[in-house]
Structures are given as structure tokens and as C-alpha cells.
Design an enzyme around this catalytic site. Structure first.
Site, PDB file in Angstrom:
ATOM      1  N   ARG A  61       1.038  -1.426   0.054  1.00  0.00           N
ATOM      2  CA  ARG A  61      -0.366   0.034   0.192  1.00  0.00           C
ATOM      3  C   ARG A  61       1.008   1.700  -0.034  1.00  0.00           C
ATOM      4  O   ARG A  61       0.420   2.307  -0.657  1.00  0.00           O
ATOM      5  CB  ARG A  61      -0.498   0.173   1.418  1.00  0.00           C
ATOM      6  CG  ARG A  61      -2.597   0.800   1.340  1.00  0.00           C
ATOM      7  CD  ARG A  61      -2.671   0.592   2.046  1.00  0.00           C
ATOM      8  NE  ARG A  61      -2.360   0.518   3.282  1.00  0.00           N
ATOM      9  CZ  ARG A  61      -2.989   1.120   4.249  1.00  0.00           C
ATOM     10  NH1 ARG A  61      -3.797   2.367   3.709  1.00  0.00           N
ATOM     11  NH2 ARG A  61      -2.692   1.334   5.397  1.00  0.00           N
ATOM     12  N   HIS A  65     -19.223   9.634   1.446  1.00  0.00           N
ATOM     13  CA  HIS A  65     -19.484   8.221   1.731  1.00  0.00           C
ATOM     14  C   HIS A  65     -20.346   8.641   2.126  1.00  0.00           C
ATOM     15  O   HIS A  65     -21.216   8.607   2.597  1.00  0.00           O
ATOM     16  CB  HIS A  65     -18.911   8.048   3.372  1.00  0.00           C
ATOM     17  CG  HIS A  65     -18.988   6.508   3.878  1.00  0.00           C
ATOM     18  ND1 HIS A  65     -18.235   5.782   2.841  1.00  0.00           N
ATOM     19  CD2 HIS A  65     -19.825   6.400   4.547  1.00  0.00           C
ATOM     20  CE1 HIS A  65     -18.756   4.594   4.121  1.00  0.00           C
ATOM     21  NE2 HIS A  65     -19.671   5.331   4.660  1.00  0.00           N
TER      22      HIS A  65
END
Ligand code: GAR
Length: 207
Positions: free
Chosen positions: A66, A110
Site C-alpha cells: 500500500r 461516503h
């Protein structure tokens, strides 16, 4: 001064579309410098190209971890002169290396009223929990998962006969209204962050 906005998206790209439309209508004080996706098949890439925007694919599988992916993302974004980022259905937790490269300059949308139902399948989580109200949240991205300071929220009702799809569609309509507005506020320098709280300064009136 106009901000250089990059949009990151993994899928369908309807939020990207709403941002592009607000921008084309002259409602956003930004230049959209490009769209990045981790998914080569993302419809968001087609939407970007259809509007003559730069569209880049950065598949995570090409990077060992990542951190390395985040570093590559920062390099790409910086090479475009990016100074502000909007995550629009980017289904990947961005590494702290990205967050630190653009402190309080990354927005995420979101599909729930955070801090309720972070992570994946927010609409399903809301239905399973049995809430009567849900909605969407635009927040600044910090190093957690959907934990950053909240900029704007919009609520929608949850009805007894809702399915994940009907609830998602009701929320999505609000997302398309809310996200361009939050981008406009950040780009115009109207957000002041103090701890978890975000204050919105009034629009300056030029006489
Ligand atoms: C939107 O509902 C967005 O809120 C959600 O993915 C969808 C993307 O739709 N994001 C997340 O769940 C992030 N945790 P779109 O590709 O049509 O904009």
C-alpha cells in the site's frame, strides 16, 4: 486562484459526472487536472475521456504494498500539479503517504451518516441495523478509514420496504448535490479545520 483538482474513482463514476457538470457550469473554482482509477474497466475513465480530461490507470497489483502504491499515486498527482483531491467512489484506503502529501486537501464521499457505518456496503449496514434515517457525508481524509473531519452531510429517510438499491439511489441523489458543494467550499478556501470540527466561512462579497 483556482485549485488543481484530481478525482480518484474505482467504478461507475456518477459522482465524478456530477463534479464535471458543476465545473462545466462554472460553479467550481477549480481546474480538473485528471482522473485516476485503480480499475482499468472503471466507467469513470470513459466519463473523463468523454469530457477531454486526462484519465490514468494505476493498478494496485503492480505495487508490492500500500505504501508503494501511495507513493506512485503521489508522484502521478504531483506531476499533474494537483493541489486538491476528491475521492469519488475510490474503493481503496489511501496510504498515509498520500494524506501527508495533501494535508486537509483530500475529500471523500461516503454513503452513510458517519461515524455510522464506515467501510464497505454502508447502505446494507444501515438497512441491517434498522436505522430510520441515513444519508451521505463528505469529509476530509485523515489516516483512518472514513474518520476525517466532516464537511457536509445530508440525510434521507429509510423506508420499511427499502432494498439496498432503493436506499442507495436515494442517497446517491444527495451525493451528487453535496459533493460539488463541498469541493467548491474547499477550493474557495472557505473551510477552517480545528481538531475534528470544520467551520465554513461566509462567502466574500465583492462590491
Ligand atoms: C458512491 O455511493 C460513494 O458514496 C461510494 O461509492 C459510490 C460510488 O458511486 N463510496 C464509498 O462507499 C466509499 N467508502 P459512483 O462511482 O457512481 O460515484
Amino acid at each position: 486562484m483556482t485549485a488543481n483538482l484530481a478525482v480518484l474513482a474505482s467504478g461507475r463514476g456518477t459522482n465524478l459526472q456530477a463534479i464535471i457538470e458543476a465545473w462545466q457550469a462554472g460553479r467550481l473554482p477549480v481546474d480538473i487536472v485528471g482522473v485516476v482509477s485503480d480499475n482499468p474497466d472503471a466507467q469513470a475513465l470513459e466519463r473523463a475521456r468523454a469530457h477531454g480530461l486526462r484519465a490514468a490507470v494505476l493498478p494496485a497489483a503492480l505495487y508490492p504494498d500500500r505504501r508503494a502504491y501511495g507513493a506512485a499515486l503521489v508522484e502521478l498527482l504531483k506531476s499533474w500539479g494537483t493541489d486538491m483531491v476528491a475521492l469519488a467512489g475510490f474503493m481503496r484506503l489511501v496510504d498515509p503517504v498520500v494524506v501527508r502529501a495533501f494535508p486537509n486537501r483530500i475529500l471523500n464521499i461516503h454513503p452513510a451518516l458517519l461515524p455510522a457505518f464506515p467501510g464497505l456496503h454502508a447502505q446494507r449496514q444501515a438497512l441491517q441495523y434498522g436505522v430510520r434515517v441515513s444519508g451521505c457525508t463528505v469529509h476530509l481524509v485523515d489516516e483512518g478509514m472514513d474518520t476525517g473531519p466532516i464537511v457536509l452531510q445530508a440525510a434521507v429517510p429509510v423506508f420499511p420496504d427499502d432494498t439496498e438499491e432503493t436506499l442507495a439511489a436515494r442517497i446517491l441523489k444527495e451525493e451528487h448535490r453535496l459533493y460539488p458543494e463541498a469541493i467548491r467550499l474547499l477550493a474557495a478556501g472557505r473551510l477552517k479545520v480545528e481538531g475534528r470540527r470544520v467551520y465554513i466561512s461566509p462567502e466574500e462579497v465583492t462590491l
